[in-house]
Design a protein around this motif. Structure first.
Motif, PDB file in Angstrom:
ATOM      1  N   ASP A 187       0.834  -1.219   0.000  1.00  0.00           N
ATOM      2  CA  ASP A 187       0.000   0.000   0.000  1.00  0.00           C
ATOM      3  C   ASP A 187       0.860   1.257   0.000  1.00  0.00           C
ATOM      4  N   GLN A 190       2.324   1.701  -3.350  1.00  0.00           N
ATOM      5  CA  GLN A 190       1.330   2.185  -4.313  1.00  0.00           C
ATOM      6  C   GLN A 190       1.156   3.708  -4.212  1.00  0.00           C
ATOM      7  N   ASP A 194       1.880   6.381  -7.161  1.00  0.00           N
ATOM      8  CA  ASP A 194       0.899   7.370  -7.645  1.00  0.00           C
ATOM      9  C   ASP A 194       1.456   8.783  -7.582  1.00  0.00           C
ATOM     10  N   LEU A 227       2.491  -3.545  -8.602  1.00  0.00           N
ATOM     11  CA  LEU A 227       1.833  -2.226  -8.590  1.00  0.00           C
ATOM     12  C   LEU A 227       0.881  -2.131  -9.768  1.00  0.00           C
TER      13      LEU A 227
END
Length: 228
Positions: A187, A190, A194, A227
């Protein structure tokens, strides 16, 4: 109640008004307007002068008021000059009789236009309008703030085999064990991916992710493969 102060200007005004009144009466009587009609002409001229003067005090740039004031003043001055001996009052020309006869209608028209025409509102009484507020500018874009958490401890890798075991197992190729990525670490990776893609427009690579997370290369490769 205020008392009227008698001074030289007031006396001069009374004298000028009386003489002008008498000259207008004499000219009207010589032009064929006898009796009370001859006395009405001076009143008509003076009333038109007063109406034009009051209108000029209300709006100084009113051209109509100035025009009618000049017409009434010309009638008054003309009577004063005509009765000073330049005109034979016993033999008044026809054009002067026409002007005297048409004066009441002309004076009525001028007085009506001056009294009943809408007057411009004085500048002092106009309401003061508030200045318009400046148009609100578009809000500046808030820069992206990336909050990096402390990297979680990487999971322990299985111990490397002893040299003897490696030699024994050398003839048969053994596939590398699959690296398990913790959900919390995935997480966090990720979010870093982003943020990197929003800033650069490209997906994060394994080397950059490894440097950001501080994990070994195999774990970084496994995270990059998982990912979105």
């Amino acid at each position: 109640m205020s008392r009227i102060r008698i001074d030289a200007v007031l006396i001069q005004a009374v004298i000028a008004g009386a003489l002008s009144f008498a000259h207008l009466h004499d000219l009207a009587a010589a032009a064929g307007q006898d009796g009370w009609k001859a006395w009405a002409y001076p009143v008509s001229v003076d009333l038109l002068l007063v109406a034009a003067w009051r209108r000029m005090r209300t709006t100084a740039d009113n051209r109509a008021a100035w025009a009618w004031f000049i017409i009434a003043l010309a009638a008054s001055l003309g009577a004063n000059v005509a009765t000073a001996g330049l005109l034979d009052l016993g033999n008044v020309p026809a054009w002067l009789r026409i002007l005297v006869a048409g004066w009441p209608a002309l004076a009525f028209l001028g007085g009506t236009l001056l009294v009943h025409s809408p007057a411009a509102v004085p500048t002092e009484s106009q309401p003061v309008t508030a200045a318009p507020l400046p148009a609100s500018s578009e809000p500046e874009p808030v820069p992206d703030v990336t909050v990096e958490r402390a990297p979680e401890p990487a999971p322990k890798l299985p111990p490397a085999p002893a040299p003897e075991e490696a030699v024994a197992l050398a003839p048969a190729p053994v596939s590398a064990p699959a690296v398990t990525v913790p959900p919390a670490l995935l997480d966090h990776a990720q979010k870093l991916s982003d943020s990197h893609q929003a800033a650069t427009g490209a997906r994060i690579d394994a080397a950059t992710l490894r440097a950001r997370l501080g994990v070994p290369a195999p774990l970084a490769d496994a995270i990059t493969a998982q990912l979105a």
